[in-house]
Write an enzyme that holds these catalytic residues in place. Structure first.
Site, PDB file in Angstrom:
ATOM      1  N   ASN A  79      -5.674  12.369   0.473  1.00  0.00           N
ATOM      2  CA  ASN A  79      -4.739  11.552   1.257  1.00  0.00           C
ATOM      3  C   ASN A  79      -5.552  10.762   2.277  1.00  0.00           C
ATOM      4  OD1 ASN A  79      -2.019  10.725   1.897  1.00  0.00           O
ATOM      5  ND2 ASN A  79      -2.219  11.892   3.785  1.00  0.00           N
ATOM      6  N   LYS A  80      -4.859   9.961   3.051  1.00  0.00           N
ATOM      7  CA  LYS A  80      -5.518   9.076   4.016  1.00  0.00           C
ATOM      8  C   LYS A  80      -6.585   9.793   4.843  1.00  0.00           C
ATOM      9  CE  LYS A  80      -5.163   5.581   4.517  1.00  0.00           C
ATOM     10  NZ  LYS A  80      -6.136   4.638   3.879  1.00  0.00           N
ATOM     11  N   ARG A  87      -7.660  -0.265  -6.527  1.00  0.00           N
ATOM     12  CA  ARG A  87      -7.727   0.879  -5.604  1.00  0.00           C
ATOM     13  C   ARG A  87      -7.852   2.147  -6.455  1.00  0.00           C
ATOM     14  NH1 ARG A  87      -4.213   1.251  -0.446  1.00  0.00           N
ATOM     15  NH2 ARG A  87      -6.187   2.088   0.314  1.00  0.00           N
ATOM     16  N   ARG A 144       0.862  -1.185   0.000  1.00  0.00           N
ATOM     17  CA  ARG A 144       0.000   0.000   0.000  1.00  0.00           C
ATOM     18  C   ARG A 144       0.895   1.230   0.000  1.00  0.00           C
ATOM     19  NH1 ARG A 144       2.410   1.880   3.690  1.00  0.00           N
ATOM     20  NH2 ARG A 144       0.885   3.550   3.707  1.00  0.00           N
ATOM     21  N   GLY A 145       0.220   2.401  -0.068  1.00  0.00           N
ATOM     22  CA  GLY A 145       0.986   3.639  -0.250  1.00  0.00           C
ATOM     23  C   GLY A 145       1.026   3.923  -1.742  1.00  0.00           C
ATOM     24  N   ALA A 146       0.707   5.166  -2.122  1.00  0.00           N
ATOM     25  CA  ALA A 146       0.508   5.475  -3.539  1.00  0.00           C
ATOM     26  C   ALA A 146       1.698   5.085  -4.428  1.00  0.00           C
ATOM     27  CB  ALA A 146       0.170   6.953  -3.685  1.00  0.00           C
ATOM     28  N   ASP A 178      -2.251  10.917  -2.223  1.00  0.00           N
ATOM     29  CA  ASP A 178      -2.582   9.858  -3.186  1.00  0.00           C
ATOM     30  C   ASP A 178      -2.921  10.419  -4.561  1.00  0.00           C
ATOM     31  OD1 ASP A 178      -3.104   8.565  -0.427  1.00  0.00           O
ATOM     32  OD2 ASP A 178      -2.921   6.935  -1.873  1.00  0.00           O
ATOM     33  N   GLN A 229      -2.112   2.330   9.949  1.00  0.00           N
ATOM     34  CA  GLN A 229      -0.822   2.468   9.253  1.00  0.00           C
ATOM     35  C   GLN A 229       0.153   3.330  10.059  1.00  0.00           C
ATOM     36  OE1 GLN A 229      -3.821   2.754   7.846  1.00  0.00           O
ATOM     37  NE2 GLN A 229      -3.820   2.213   5.679  1.00  0.00           N
TER      38      GLN A 229
HETATM   39  O1  MRU Z   1      -4.496   3.122   2.294  1.00  0.00           O
HETATM   40  P1  MRU Z   1      -3.030   3.378   2.175  1.00  0.00           P
HETATM   41  O2  MRU Z   1      -2.244   2.833   3.322  1.00  0.00           O
HETATM   42  O3  MRU Z   1      -2.490   2.952   0.841  1.00  0.00           O
HETATM   43  O4  MRU Z   1      -2.915   4.974   2.242  1.00  0.00           O
HETATM   44  C1  MRU Z   1      -1.659   5.564   2.108  1.00  0.00           C
HETATM   45  C2  MRU Z   1      -1.690   7.046   2.205  1.00  0.00           C
HETATM   46  O5  MRU Z   1      -2.722   7.665   2.320  1.00  0.00           O
HETATM   47  C3  MRU Z   1      -0.375   7.761   2.046  1.00  0.00           C
HETATM   48  O6  MRU Z   1      -0.364   8.936   2.798  1.00  0.00           O
HETATM   49  C4  MRU Z   1      -0.168   8.107   0.566  1.00  0.00           C
HETATM   50  O7  MRU Z   1      -0.408   6.994  -0.244  1.00  0.00           O
HETATM   51  C5  MRU Z   1       1.189   8.636   0.301  1.00  0.00           C
HETATM   52  S1  MRU Z   1       2.414   7.378   0.508  1.00  0.00           S
HETATM   53  C6  MRU Z   1       3.936   8.043   0.158  1.00  0.00           C
END
Ligand code: MRU
Length: 357
Positions: free
Chosen positions: A252-253, A92, A49-51, A242, A201
């Site tokens: 973002n999250k 996603r 996970r993470g963009a 994201d 996370q």
């Molecule tokens: O649901 P996730 O864990 O994929 O969400 C991640 C985030 O929101 C991060 O802040 C974002 O992807 C940037 S990661 C460098």
């Protein structure tokens, strides 16, 4: 030291090794992914996970798909690639990196197929493209970390949200990369991390990365952010993204938007760190960014135990959108966009030669 977030093993055919992030911090286990549907499943359940990381994972997932079937010719391989990219893209919807990783890898296959390459050469070309995407992500992280560290001051309290470190990318990270870079250069920072309900996370991943690097970490329930900002202990809020709309609105999250509001109320700078590819110029404003809604079980249960009565409904968006007016600046690998708005974002993309992407 944690194993890499993602690594390709072999050539074509090859396989992907992923660190299963669902088991952290308790267990370090690697997954071997051999099929595109295995990669789709890993992305959907947040094993990766993470963009930026899912952008790279999508590209390698497409390579896996291309090696799964024997095809008679390049046209059939291209059709297989398009089918594979389409179901990987649906895993996603919010992070634009996933779309970009898939489109870019597919475009390479299309170009080389038009130039007459045979199926095996096309599979190798797709792998070369996925590897280039990974290397570029690593380099973008390095440059964001350097660029952003001037935002921090020795002894400062930094508040971050979710996980934006090495686990969310294939490099040092974005927002967390800035913190880690500054720490490596001797800056003493007190980092405050929101636990990031419902999937934690912040506590499971960010606190782990920071402690592994020897950084002082204070964990807080997300709902304590108001009290923390009012206490005056935070000098800067630093988060990832994201997808960023053309007008500078930031997805973002979930929980990022309330932090931006609190930062504004308490006169604390709110910075977003993200690679340029996170900016999606085709999306005019944040209201058009697709926001992933996740399953109700993530909220109804905690650690495998039900924490709510039967019969309740659940609202579980994975991301929220922070309006550009609350963002002090966006840090990218090619410099900063201060006080982002449509004019500044578009001008920045032109300057970087990325306005047409
Ligand atoms: O649901 P996730 O864990 O994929 O969400 C991640 C985030 O929101 C991060 O802040 C974002 O992807 C940037 S990661 C460098």
């Amino acid at each position: 030291m944690l194993p890499p977030t993602l690594a390709w093993e072999g050539e074509v055919p090859g396989r992907v090794r992923l660190l299963d992030q669902t088991l952290l911090p308790g267990e370090i286990a690697l997954l071997e992914i051999r099929t595109a549907s295995g990669m789709a499943d890993a992305i959907r359940r947040l094993a990766i996970r993470g963009a930026p990381a899912i952008g790279v994972a999508g590209a390698f997932g497409l390579v896996l798909g291309l090696q799964e079937e024997d095809v008679p010719d390049a046209a059939a391989l291209l059709a297989l690639g398009r089918r594979t990219a389409s179901f990987l893209r649906a895993t996603r919807p919010t992070a634009v990196s996933l779309v970009r990783g898939l489109d870019r890898t597919l475009a390479r296959v299309e170009r080389e197929s038009a130039a007459g390459a045979a199926p095996d050469a096309l599979r190798r070309a797709a792998l070369a493209e996925a590897r280039a995407i990974l290397e570029e992500d690593r380099e973008a992280c390095r440059r964001i970390a350097e660029e952003g560290s001037s935002l921090l001051r020795d002894g400062q309290g930094v508040l971050t949200h979710c996980n934006t470190g090495a686990l969310a990318t294939t490099g040092i990270g974005t927002a967390l990369g800035i913190v880690l870079h500054a720490h490596e250069r001797g800056m003493r920072l007190r980092v405050f991390v929101g636990e990031t309900r419902p999937l934690l996370q912040g506590s499971r991943l960010t606190a782990l990365e920071l402690r592994a690097a020897g950084v002082e970490v204070t964990l807080l329930p997300d709902s304590a952010a108001g009290s923390l900002l009012r206490s005056g202990r935070i000098g800067v809020v630093l988060v990832g993204a994201d997808r960023i709309a053309r007008n500078g609105d930031v997805a973002n999250k979930i929980g990022t938007y309330p932090l931006a509001l609190l930062a504004r109320e308490h006169d604390v700078p709110f910075h977003v760190a993200a690679p340029i590819e996170t900016i999606d110029p085709r999306i005019a404003a944040g209201s058009a960014i697709p926001v992933e809604e996740r399953g109700e079980e993530e909220v109804l249960s905690l650690g495998g135990r039900r924490v709510a009565p039967e019969g309740v409904k659940v609202f579980n968006p994975a991301f929220d959108v922070t309006p550009a007016r609350l963002v002090t600046g966006i840090v990218t690998e090619a410099g900063r966009i201060p006080a982002p708005d449509e004019g500044r974002v578009v001008e920045f993309l032109h300057r970087c030669g990325r306005a047409r992407e």
